[in-house]
Structure formats: C-alpha cells, structure tokens
Design a protein around this motif. Structure first.
Motif, short mmCIF file in Angstrom:
data_model
loop_
_atom_site.label_atom_id
_atom_site.label_comp_id
_atom_site.label_asym_id
_atom_site.label_seq_id
_atom_site.Cartn_x
_atom_site.Cartn_y
_atom_site.Cartn_z
N ALA A 230 -0.02 9.07 0.34
CA ALA A 230 -1.10 10.03 0.10
C ALA A 230 -1.87 10.31 1.38
O ALA A 230 -2.24 11.46 1.66
N MET A 231 -2.11 9.27 2.18
CA MET A 231 -2.88 9.45 3.42
C MET A 231 -2.10 10.24 4.47
O MET A 231 -2.70 10.92 5.31
N TYR B 273 -3.56 10.71 -6.16
CA TYR B 273 -3.49 9.27 -5.95
C TYR B 273 -4.83 8.60 -6.30
O TYR B 273 -4.85 7.54 -6.94
N MET B 274 -5.92 9.21 -5.89
CA MET B 274 -7.24 8.64 -6.16
C MET B 274 -7.52 8.54 -7.66
O MET B 274 -8.12 7.58 -8.14
N TYR C 131 1.83 3.77 -2.20
CA TYR C 131 1.33 5.08 -2.61
C TYR C 131 0.16 5.54 -1.74
O TYR C 131 0.05 6.73 -1.42
N GLU C 132 -0.69 4.61 -1.35
CA GLU C 132 -1.82 4.98 -0.51
C GLU C 132 -1.35 5.52 0.84
O GLU C 132 -1.87 6.53 1.33
N SER C 133 -0.35 4.88 1.42
CA SER C 133 0.19 5.32 2.71
C SER C 133 0.77 6.72 2.61
O SER C 133 0.60 7.55 3.51
N ASP D 202 0.83 -1.20 0.00
CA ASP D 202 0.00 0.00 0.00
C ASP D 202 0.87 1.26 0.00
O ASP D 202 0.54 2.27 0.62
N LEU E 96 -3.68 13.64 -2.33
CA LEU E 96 -4.64 12.55 -2.15
C LEU E 96 -5.52 12.41 -3.40
O LEU E 96 -5.78 11.29 -3.86
N ASN E 97 -5.93 13.54 -3.96
CA ASN E 97 -6.75 13.50 -5.17
C ASN E 97 -5.99 12.90 -6.35
O ASN E 97 -6.53 12.13 -7.14
N GLY F 22 -3.88 6.35 -9.04
CA GLY F 22 -3.47 5.13 -8.36
C GLY F 22 -1.99 5.08 -8.03
O GLY F 22 -1.48 4.04 -7.61
#
Length: 398
Positions: free
Chosen positions: A179-180, A191-192, A175-177, A173, A188-189, A195
């Motif tokens: 971005a968060m 990444y959403m 990239y998600e980590s 996770d 964050l946008n 991806g």
C-alpha cells in the motif's frame, strides 16, 4: 510437456539476469518444483534448457529456449534468455512476446551494469517484473541491506518474502509495504480500512507496474523457489482469454533451424488461433511444435497467448507481424563494431557466403552481407564471446 487444463490461465514468462546470477539454476529448480524434471539440472552439463554443446561447454546461455511447466492455477511458458552482454539482442527479441519477466539478481553481486541494461529494456517494453534475489545462503548477504539498495534503485520494489536462517516466509508488513509503495491513494485507504489487499488488487498493481514484487532465496538449495511459484500463481493474469475468438494474429520473434535443417518460425499468437494447414499469405503451415528444451510435441492448433514454432513459412522474418497483427516492435540493441570474415586461401569466400547467409535470418543483428567490390563477407558483432560462438557456428554449418 505438462498437461494443459482449460480452467487454468496461461502466461509467458521470461527469465533474465546478468552473468553468474544463477538464472539457469533457478530455471532448473522451477522445472523440478513443478514436476517437469525428476531432479534439477546443473550448469555443468545436464540442464534441460542449455542443451546446445557450446552452452554446456561454456556454462552460459547463448540462445533463448522454451519450456512448459504448470502450477496449481497457471500454465506457464518459460523463455530462458542469455545473460551475457554479447547476446543482448537475442534476449531483447524474447522481450517482445513476454507477459511477465523474472529478473534474477545475485545477492553477492547486487545490481550490475548489465542488470541496468535489462531493467531499462523491461521499462521500455513495459513488462511487469518479479525479482528473485538469489544466493541468499552465502555469508554476509543480508536481506535488509540488499532490499535498501534495491529500493534506492527503484522505489516500486516491495519484499514479498523474507529470508531468515535458511528459510523463507511471508513478510510481516506485506500489505502495508504494498500500500505504501502505491501512488494510488484509494489503495492506501483500502488497506487502512481493511488491513489487507485482495489478490485481484495486487495482480492489477503488478500488471500496471505500480509495484515490483521481490522474492529472496537460494535456487541451488531450492529455498524460496516455492514462494516465487506461489506468487506467480496468485498475482499474474491471463490477458488473452478473451481474444481466442478474434481473427488470427501473431508476432514472429525468432527464426531458427532444427537439426534436419527445417526452418522454424517461433511465434506468439496474439489473438485468435492457428491450425496446421492454415495459410499465411501464400504459404501453408505444415507443423506446429511446442518445445520443451530440445524436445517438442506437435499439436493441431494453438490459441491466443501461446508460444509455438511453425514450419512451412519460408519468407517471414523475426519481428514480423502475421495475420491480423501488425504492431511493430522496437528496434533491438545492435552491435556497432564491423568485422570482415576471412577464410583460408583455398576456400571460396563467395561459396562460403551462400552456406552461411541463413545466419542473418536467425541472428539479424549480425547484418551479414556480401561486399561485391572487395568480395568479402561483412558482419556486425558485440564482442569477443560472440566472435567465438559465431566462429563455431560457421564451422558447424560448413
């Protein structure tokens, strides 16, 4: 010394830790992985950086040292620093010239009191940090527990690698980590929508201290060190490439003397360039050295962003800005306990002061001074280990 390629970026990285976290072992493994050494040295006597006799006998770093290494995309000046609390001032002097820092944390000892001190200083100097959690190969060191504890300490910490069954791989996770952890909604946008996040985006986040990448491994077994090097390659930037044509300016962060007694001013060139025979004030630069452990090469010129040691300057002091650079550094942590140096009755204290007063240039936190009314030498020290080291230094000088 590794060959410098014009296309590569250049950064200065300091390596910091609390005692016994494995900082010296990691330094040696970095040098081995990048081909500087044919095999990694060990703290029991054959390290490149802890080459002083007192360091080797005690197994600790006392004086900050320089090494040069190179990865695929980056030339790195590595500055090793002391981990013992008694030598915090020596470590802090080095912080003033860093582009990035590697903070080593023992998976067994976790966050120590001195780790918090180093962390506070890194915050004060606004230095981007890479974490390396060492000794993950030892039993009961679980990444999930350690990461939770680290993120309770700072919510900016993000796992850039995972340690499982003796191997290290990229976090699923990843990239998600990242971005968060960011407070910037646009990241964050992005990444959403995509991806993923670009290396440039991650570089900026690290440089601005929005996130702190964390790597896990075992320096002694060489596990996870390549992932750390890849991270340094991919996620660091060179802030000095556009400053090479500016008027010369540098910061003096340390004064030492070599084995022949020559006075060395250790500097970071902040802008422009410096050449042998250039004048600074009324003094002339007679030699420019690039150190690699205890050995060095002389070079005719050094440019912005580089660390070097110069001879010929007898009046500048640690903390000075020279040339077109006058940014005053913060005051370093200083000892608060005063001591009197005494000698055998047969020894002239006044004469001894003349022999050791140069130590005040090299270790300004000592505040070495002569008290005329009592004819005694006064000094400020941090603790018992520093007392022992200073006693040996005085014996060596006299």
């Amino acid at each position: 010394m590794t060959e410098t390629t014009a296309e590569k970026k250049h950064i200065t990285i300091g390596i910091l830790a609390h005692v016994d976290a494995g900082k010296t072992t990691l330094s040696e493994e970095l040098l081995y992985e990048t081909g500087v050494r044919k095999q990694a040295g060990r703290v029991d006597g054959d390290t490149l950086l802890d080459h002083d006799e007192m360091e080797r006998s005690r197994g600790i770093t006392i004086f900050s040292k320089q090494a040069e290494l190179s990865t695929a995309e980056t030339d790195i000046t590595l500055l090793d620093t002391p981990g013992h609390v008694d030598f915090t001032a020596e470590m802090e002097r080095t912080l003033q010239v860093l582009d990035y820092a590697i903070l080593v944390i023992s998976a067994s000892d976790r966050i120590q009191a001195h780790t918090k001190t180093v962390w506070r200083l890194l915050n004060e100097y606004q230095i981007p940090v890479f974490l390396f959690v060492n000794k993950m190969d030892q039993p009961d060191n679980l990444q999930s527990e350690i990461l939770t504890e680290l993120q309770d300490f700072s919510d900016k910490i993000v796992a850039f690698s995972r340690y499982e069954q003796g191997t290290v791989h990229t976090s699923e996770d990843f990239y998600e980590s990242i971005a968060m952890a960011s407070e910037d909604e646009t990241i964050l946008n992005t990444y959403m929508e995509q991806g993923a996040l670009s290396d440039t985006c991650i570089q900026t986040m690290i440089k601005q201290r929005q996130i702190i990448p964390c790597y896990f491994g075992s320096a002694l077994k060489g596990i996870g060190v390549d992932a750390l090097l890849n991270g340094l390659d991919a996620y660091t930037t060179d802030a000095y490439q556009t400053l090479t044509e500016a008027p010369f300016g540098a910061r003096v962060y340390k004064i030492t003397r070599d084995e022949k007694g020559n006075r060395l001013a250790h500097i970071k060139v902040m802008q422009g360039s410096l050449s042998v025979r250039d004048t600074i004030g009324e003094e002339k630069v007679t030699q420019i050295r690039i150190y690699n452990g205890e050995h060095y090469q002389t070079v005719p010129t050094v440019t912005a962003g580089h660390i070097c040691s110069i001879t010929g300057l007898e009046t500048i002091q640690a903390g000075d800005g020279i040339g077109n650079y006058n940014d005053n550094p913060m005051a370093c942590i200083e000892p608060v306990i005063s001591y009197t140096i005494t000698f055998d009755e047969a020894v002239s204290t006044r004469l001894m002061y003349t022999k050791i007063k140069d130590l005040d240039e090299e270790l300004p936190e000592l505040h070495l001074s002569w008290n005329e009314p009592t004819e005694t030498i006064q000094i400020m020290l941090m603790g018992p280990v520093q007392i022992e080291i200073l006693t040996q230094l005085i014996k060596n000088r006299c």
